[in-house]
Design an enzyme around this catalytic site. Structure first.
Site, short mmCIF file in Angstrom:
data_model
loop_
_atom_site.label_atom_id
_atom_site.label_comp_id
_atom_site.label_asym_id
_atom_site.label_seq_id
_atom_site.Cartn_x
_atom_site.Cartn_y
_atom_site.Cartn_z
N TYR A 82 1.72 -2.95 -11.90
CA TYR A 82 0.35 -3.09 -12.39
C TYR A 82 0.23 -2.51 -13.80
O TYR A 82 -0.71 -1.79 -14.11
CB TYR A 82 -0.64 -2.44 -11.41
N GLU A 92 4.92 -5.52 2.53
CA GLU A 92 4.80 -6.17 1.22
C GLU A 92 4.56 -5.13 0.13
O GLU A 92 3.51 -5.14 -0.52
CB GLU A 92 3.62 -7.14 1.22
N PRO A 93 5.49 -4.21 -0.09
CA PRO A 93 5.25 -3.20 -1.11
C PRO A 93 5.39 -3.79 -2.52
O PRO A 93 6.33 -4.54 -2.78
CB PRO A 93 6.34 -2.15 -0.86
N GLY A 94 4.47 -3.46 -3.37
CA GLY A 94 4.56 -3.84 -4.77
C GLY A 94 4.76 -2.59 -5.62
O GLY A 94 5.82 -2.34 -6.20
N ARG A 95 3.72 -1.75 -5.61
CA ARG A 95 3.73 -0.54 -6.43
C ARG A 95 4.95 0.35 -6.14
O ARG A 95 5.60 0.85 -7.05
CB ARG A 95 2.45 0.26 -6.14
N CYS A 113 -11.80 -2.70 -29.63
CA CYS A 113 -13.15 -2.46 -30.13
C CYS A 113 -14.11 -2.16 -28.99
O CYS A 113 -15.20 -2.72 -28.91
CB CYS A 113 -13.63 -3.69 -30.89
N ARG A 170 -4.90 0.38 -15.69
CA ARG A 170 -5.09 1.16 -14.46
C ARG A 170 -5.95 2.42 -14.66
O ARG A 170 -6.80 2.71 -13.80
CB ARG A 170 -3.73 1.52 -13.85
N GLY A 181 0.78 -1.23 0.00
CA GLY A 181 0.00 0.00 0.00
C GLY A 181 0.81 1.28 0.00
O GLY A 181 0.24 2.37 0.02
C1 LIG Z 1 -1.60 -9.38 0.13
C2 LIG Z 1 -1.04 -8.25 -0.64
N1 LIG Z 1 0.20 -7.80 -0.32
C3 LIG Z 1 0.77 -6.79 -1.00
C4 LIG Z 1 0.11 -6.16 -2.06
C5 LIG Z 1 0.83 -5.06 -2.79
O1 LIG Z 1 0.19 -3.85 -2.66
P1 LIG Z 1 0.88 -2.52 -3.21
O2 LIG Z 1 1.30 -2.77 -4.60
O3 LIG Z 1 -0.21 -1.51 -3.09
O4 LIG Z 1 2.02 -2.21 -2.31
C6 LIG Z 1 -1.18 -6.57 -2.40
C7 LIG Z 1 -1.91 -5.89 -3.49
O5 LIG Z 1 -2.99 -6.22 -3.88
C8 LIG Z 1 -1.77 -7.65 -1.69
O6 LIG Z 1 -2.99 -8.09 -1.99
#
Ligand SMILES: Cc1ncc(COP(=O)(O)O)c(C=O)c1O
Length: 382
Positions: free
Chosen positions: A361, A265-268, A333, A304, A227
């Site tokens: 994403y 758990e950062p992704g973005r 389309c 997105r 998040g």
């Molecule tokens: C369980 C879990 N962890 C981590 C993330 C990564 O979130 P973000 O990319 O917002 O940091 C998500 C995103 O859906 C998630 O579902």
């Protein structure tokens, strides 16, 4: 940083690899990881959320910097397995885990985030020795989560509702192999306000303390999820990393009963800034007062904007600034195929557009199979 590559690099990438294409900067990805790591207390671990971008080189880059990994499918588990990491550096979350996925997780020694009693019972039936898991709880507290990706505190497919935890713990105590030794709560998405993240994390630790006091759960781990936000526009301030790190230090100091480690758990945050999407204008069309720039790619590559209403930052390579209003449309389309309403210099067919912050994403969230356009290359720039 909205754009990981300058105009000359964009031109060269487009000439070498063709368009549309994605490009990822190793330096930007590593910079993002090390700047976050640099502000975190030692007792906070980073587990990259593979769902943000599972590109093998990106995973290798983060693994080399010491990352753990958060997976959400057997495909993601397999990608992380290929990194040959020591045991204990992978997590597995998701509201609908199939038996084959749990089997794989057990085989790999992955820490499962159990999202309900079914996960615990299935794992217990598959396990042959003691298996520690974290329990994902859907909290009852009200959350200012930023974008409503996670879904707030209403009904949710994720985790166990907080009020149902006591009944679940009673049943879980009777299982042979599975032991709950951690808590997982993920309650934010794309949040750039360190104070808001701090408030959510504070509420999670308060919940952990309540569970500890009421049920004697001695957590080894508390997983705060992802998040962490990134800017998608020049007027959006980045997350104040120093404040974010300080808040986590203060949080640990406020909860001396908790001796374990915190997981993020950062992704973005880790993957977004390193990526760029390049696509050319195919044609310009005026329709009843709206000027469309129709591009080689649309929501098949970047969905997105459709989901959030916010365009990716975009610039016309080699053309400088400009304020002509364009609706960016893709080649699909459907009138849903829009990448946003933006202001750019006067465009013409063949112009190259660069979309920034497209490392998370991006392609992996797009509708790549729709209309069978070729899947764009993803170029790792090391
Ligand atoms: C369980 C879990 N962890 C981590 C993330 C990564 O979130 P973000 O990319 O917002 O940091 C998500 C995103 O859906 C998630 O579902």
């Amino acid at each position: 940083m909205l754009f990981a590559f300058d105009d000359a690099q964009c031109r060269s990438l487009a000439e070498t690899h063709g368009t549309p294409c994605f490009a990822y900067s190793a330096a930007a990805a590593a910079g993002q990881f090390t700047s976050l790591r640099g502000v975190l207390p030692e007792r906070v671990r980073i587990a990259y959320a593979v769902k943000a971008n599972p590109h093998p080189e990106l995973l290798r880059c983060f693994a080399g910097l010491g990352a753990s990994f958060d997976c959400a499918s057997i495909g993601e588990l397999e990608r992380v397995e290929a990194l040959r990491l020591p045991a204990g550096r992978t997590f597995f979350a998701g509201p609908g885990k199939r038996e084959a996925e749990l089997q794989k997780a057990l085989y790999m020694g992955v820490r499962v985030q159990a999202e309900g009693f079914e996960d615990l019972a299935r794992l217990d039936a598959l396990a042959t020795r003691e298996t520690t898991v974290n329990l994902r709880v859907h909290p009852a507290f009200d959350i200012d989560e930023g974008n409503r990706i996670i879904g707030g505190s209403g009904p949710s497919a994720f985790g166990v509702d907080e009020e149902d935890v006591p009944a679940l713990l009673e049943k879980a105590a009777k299982l042979d192999h599975v032991r709950i030794k951690g808590l997982h709560v993920f309650a934010a998405s794309n949040q750039r306000d360190a104070a808001k993240l701090g408030a959510i994390h504070g509420a999670v630790l308060d919940l952990a303390r309540r569970l500890n006091e009421a049920h004697g759960l001695a957590f080894e781990q508390i997983d705060l999820g992802g998040g962490l936000g990134v800017p998608y526009a020049p007027d959006e301030a980045p997350l104040d990393l120093a404040a974010f790190g300080q808040n986590l230090s203060d949080l640990l100091a406020r909860h001396p009963w908790f001796k374990g480690e915190l997981i993020l758990e950062p992704g973005r945050f880790l993957a977004g800034p390193c990526g760029l999407y390049l696509a050319r204008v195919v044609r310009i069309k005026e329709s009843r007062g709206t000027r469309f720039a129709i591009l080689e790619g649309g929501i098949n590559h970047l969905i997105r904007p459709l989901l959030t209403g916010q365009p990716f930052p975009v610039r016309a390579v080699g053309k400088g600034g400009g304020a002509v209003p364009y609706t960016l449309a893709g080649p699909l389309c459907t009138s849903l195929d829009r990448l946003g309403e933006v202001r750019l210099p006067e465009l013409a067919a063949g112009d190259l557009l660069a979309f920034g912050t497209a490392g998370a994403y991006g392609l992996n969230e797009g509708m790549t199979h729709f209309l069978s356009h070729p899947v764009p290359p993803e170029v790792w720039v090391g």
